[in-house]
Write a protein that holds these residues in place. Structure first.
Motif, short mmCIF file in Angstrom:
data_model
loop_
_atom_site.label_atom_id
_atom_site.label_comp_id
_atom_site.label_asym_id
_atom_site.label_seq_id
_atom_site.Cartn_x
_atom_site.Cartn_y
_atom_site.Cartn_z
N ALA A 145 0.78 -1.35 -0.04
CA ALA A 145 -0.14 -0.03 0.02
C ALA A 145 0.97 1.24 0.01
O ALA A 145 0.60 2.25 -0.84
CB ALA A 145 -0.93 -0.15 1.28
N GLY A 146 2.04 1.27 0.87
CA GLY A 146 2.81 2.21 0.83
C GLY A 146 3.45 2.70 -0.69
O GLY A 146 3.47 3.60 -1.12
N ILE A 147 4.12 1.41 -0.98
CA ILE A 147 4.63 1.80 -2.44
C ILE A 147 3.62 2.24 -3.33
O ILE A 147 4.05 2.99 -4.42
CB ILE A 147 5.51 0.47 -2.79
N ALA A 148 2.44 1.55 -3.23
CA ALA A 148 1.45 1.84 -4.30
C ALA A 148 1.02 3.31 -4.17
O ALA A 148 0.84 3.94 -5.18
CB ALA A 148 0.17 1.03 -4.25
N ASP A 149 0.88 3.73 -3.16
CA ASP A 149 0.45 5.20 -2.82
C ASP A 149 1.63 6.05 -3.28
O ASP A 149 1.19 6.92 -4.01
CB ASP A 149 0.24 5.45 -1.19
N TYR A 150 2.68 5.67 -2.98
CA TYR A 150 4.04 6.63 -3.44
C TYR A 150 3.91 6.69 -4.77
O TYR A 150 4.41 7.76 -5.48
CB TYR A 150 5.28 6.10 -2.72
N ALA A 151 4.08 5.53 -5.41
CA ALA A 151 4.17 5.48 -6.77
C ALA A 151 2.95 6.15 -7.63
O ALA A 151 3.08 7.06 -8.53
CB ALA A 151 3.70 4.04 -7.63
N ALA A 152 1.61 5.91 -7.09
CA ALA A 152 0.52 6.71 -7.60
C ALA A 152 0.63 8.34 -7.34
O ALA A 152 0.51 9.11 -8.35
CB ALA A 152 -0.74 6.27 -6.80
N TRP A 153 1.30 8.79 -6.33
CA TRP A 153 1.51 9.83 -5.78
C TRP A 153 2.67 10.70 -6.91
O TRP A 153 2.50 11.65 -7.60
CB TRP A 153 2.26 10.25 -4.60
N THR A 154 3.91 9.99 -7.28
CA THR A 154 4.52 10.49 -8.23
C THR A 154 4.09 10.23 -9.52
O THR A 154 4.58 11.27 -10.44
CB THR A 154 5.97 9.68 -8.17
N ARG A 155 3.41 9.47 -10.05
CA ARG A 155 2.91 9.38 -11.50
C ARG A 155 1.85 10.44 -11.69
O ARG A 155 1.84 11.29 -12.60
CB ARG A 155 2.41 7.97 -11.60
N ARG A 156 0.82 10.42 -10.77
CA ARG A 156 -0.30 11.46 -11.00
C ARG A 156 -0.69 11.87 -9.59
O ARG A 156 -1.35 11.18 -8.90
CB ARG A 156 -1.43 10.77 -11.90
#
Lengths: 307, 289
Positions: free
Chosen positions: B258-269
């Protein structure tokens, strides 16, 4: 002694099967030694005679050649005769060397120190590596390497028949791995990787191990193999991913729209198929005409519902 | 456009690339096991609870954090890859029609990329091209190829996936597929044999292990039956070396994912897509078609 079907030496038409029965020719040690003596004596004698002939009379040179060739042949004869003993000594060289060193060290220590000091030194030399887990494991692992080389040799000598002369593969260096030992072996003619792969379970048993794997150790030489003897399972702990460390822990949680939460989460909540399935049977049976009375008595149980 | 109250600025992504080696775990020597997926396809098999989803999630995490990456997720179970939904360009649940749609889109992209490569006199995509690597992760491939949909849809799914696996390599569309037992009745042998990299988690029979790893490995001593049932994540991996290697796959907890996914989503969009352009994927698809 060999026997074969009628000879067709140069690829002549064959009837398909060629039976070759080779009786095992056991060259005795004595015969090998005799051969070695003759060959060495003749070759060394001739060479010596040729060299000597350049400075003395050829007949005298022959005598000189004989004088040199015969002792050398005798040396070869002795070497071949005691070869089994030499071979065993070579196999046990590490153990012999270690035992000699330990024994010599003990004698020197005992001669030069008093008994309490001797015992103290021995206790330290033995006790400290035994007490520290890392060194203890390292010593044990290297000890297993020595054991495994002997056990592999037992495999080759006892149940992996190599060739008629009974020559054993060369068992080279062994070193510990986290799961067991890795041993490099150079095969002699008569064996191949495929032969050994059929005997992996027996090799594992002979090495007191869990499993054994064999791979080629060289791309260019099929005789050079690597044995992986496995006696421990090391991949039991959980492995983390380094990606966890590259993210920012203060990441804002993505605002996801709340999905529609389904309700029927238990078996009694889902009842549609269980009710409709028997109901679908009735029209099918009545359509065939096999149960014409089923529709006329709806209150009574139909036997077909329960079958 | 609404301005959201973001306290922290949007961070720069970690700068990973799909052309980088992907960390998947460690081997028996304690060494890191890395695979480069950009030009490869991976098939994972093994019994339930063996650790397949751990491998898929590790790869998905790397892909999500990569700059030049797009994720296409097909997950019949919804939950194995569901946490990556916000980072993914397409997330398909138990819906074979949607799965076929996305595979057709990918096929079109692949064709376009090959035409582009041909126009530039090239044979394969490289990191310098600036095009994204579209990683296709399929969990429970059997669900789409043998369970849901009509026979025709299942065959179409297999045909499209086979095309992706066969041709996607040089176009930067690697496929990572997982199923419990990829026998011929689940996915055709012609599709299975195209996967270059194999990961066999615990199997119950040497034959099952052979189906995943390839014929003959069990006879040579590489059989996933000798993995303990309690040792989840242990597997035999055939990758660069060509010989199965015993590895332990890295495991990410739900919270870490969840942490990585949130971070990735945050950096992506930084803002969710629907707030900007609702249903962007459909719009794209309509234009391409």
């Amino acid at each position: 002694m060999s026997k074969s079907s009628p000879r067709r030496p140069f690829g002549g038409k064959s009837n398909g099967t060629i039976t070759v029965i080779e009786a095992k020719v056991h060259r005795s040690s004595a015969r090998n030694a005799r051969l070695a003596f003759i060959l060495t004596a003749v070759i060394a004698g001739l060479l010596a005679a040729v060299v000597a002939a350049s400075s003395i009379h050829p007949i005298l040179a022959l005598f000189v050649g004989a004088l040199i060739g015969v002792p050398l042949g005798g040396l070869a004869w002795v070497l071949v005769r005691i070869w089994p003993v030499l071979r065993v000594l070579w196999w046990w060289t590490p153990e012999i060397g270690i035992t000699t060193l330990v024994g010599a060290g003990w004698v020197q220590l005992a001669n030069h120190t008093t008994t309490p000091v001797t015992l103290l030194v021995v206790a330290l030399v033995v006790g400290v590596p035994a007490a520290i887990p890392a060194t203890r494991r390292a010593v044990l692992a290297w000890a297993w390497c020595l054991v495994v080389r002997h056990r592999l040799r037992v495999c080759f000598a006892q149940f992996i028949i190599a060739n008629q002369s009974g020559s054993l593969p060369l068992i080279l260096w062994a070193r510990p791995t986290p799961v067991g030992e890795r041993v490099w072996v150079y095969l002699r003619p008569g064996l191949s990787l495929a032969d050994l792969e059929g005997r992996l379970d027996r090799i594992a048993v002979a090495c007191h191990a869990s499993t054994a794997l064999i791979e080629r150790a060289s791309d260019g030489n099929a005789a050079y193999l690597r044995f992986d003897i496995k006696r421990r399972e090391v991949l039991t702990a959980q492995v983390g991913s380094p990606l966890v460390d590259v993210i920012d822990p203060g990441t804002p949680v993505t605002d996801r729209p709340t999905p529609a939460v389904p309700t029927a989460l238990d078996l009694p909540d889902v009842d549609v198929p269980t009710v409709t399935l028997p109901a679908q049977k009735k029209p099918a049976t009545s359509a065939n005409g096999s149960k014409p009375a089923a529709s006329t008595s709806p209150d009574t149980d139909d036997v077909s519902d329960w079958i | 456009m609404t301005t959201t109250a973001e306290t922290a600025p949007v961070p720069v992504g970690p700068g990973l690339s799909m052309f980088d080696p992907i960390f998947v775990g460690i081997d028996e020597f304690g060494q890191h096991v890395n695979i480069t997926l950009a030009y490869r396809n991976l098939l994972a098999g093994g019994e339930p609870g063996g650790g397949k989803s751990g491998l898929l999630n590790t790869i998905a995490a790397h892909a999500a954090l990569s700059v030049d990456s797009r994720l296409v997720l097909l997950d019949g179970k919804l939950v194995e890859l569901g946490q990556w939904e916000d980072c993914a360009d397409a997330f398909i649940g138990p819906d074979i029609t949607a799965a076929l749609d996305v595979l057709k889109r990918l096929q079109l992209v692949m064709n376009n990329r090959y035409a582009w490569l041909r126009a530039h006199g090239r044979r394969k995509l490289t990191a310098a091209d600036g095009l994204s690597v579209i990683t296709v992760l399929v969990d429970e491939i059997a669900f789409y190829s043998a369970t849901v949909g009509t026979k025709q849809e299942q065959e179409e799914f297999v045909a499209l996936l086979r095309d992706l696996v066969a041709r996607g390599r040089a176009a930067g569309i690697p496929v990572v597929a997982a199923t419990q037992r990829p026998s011929f009745d689940i996915i055709p042998t012609s599709l299975r044999d195209l996967f270059g990299y194999r990961a066999a988690f615990r199997c119950t029979t040497p034959n099952s292990s052979n189906i995943v790893l390839g014929h003959g490995w069990a006879e040579q001593g590489y059989t996933a039956t000798d993995i303990q049932p309690t040792n989840q994540g242990a597997a035999y991996l055939i990758a660069e070396g060509g010989v199965p290697r015993r590895i332990k796959v890295a495991y990410l907890t739900d919270a870490q994912i969840a942490g990585i996914a949130d971070y990735a989503a945050w950096t992506r969009r930084p803002r969710r897509l629907p707030t900007l352009v609702p249903d962007l994927t459909r719009v794209d698809f309509g234009m391409a078609a």
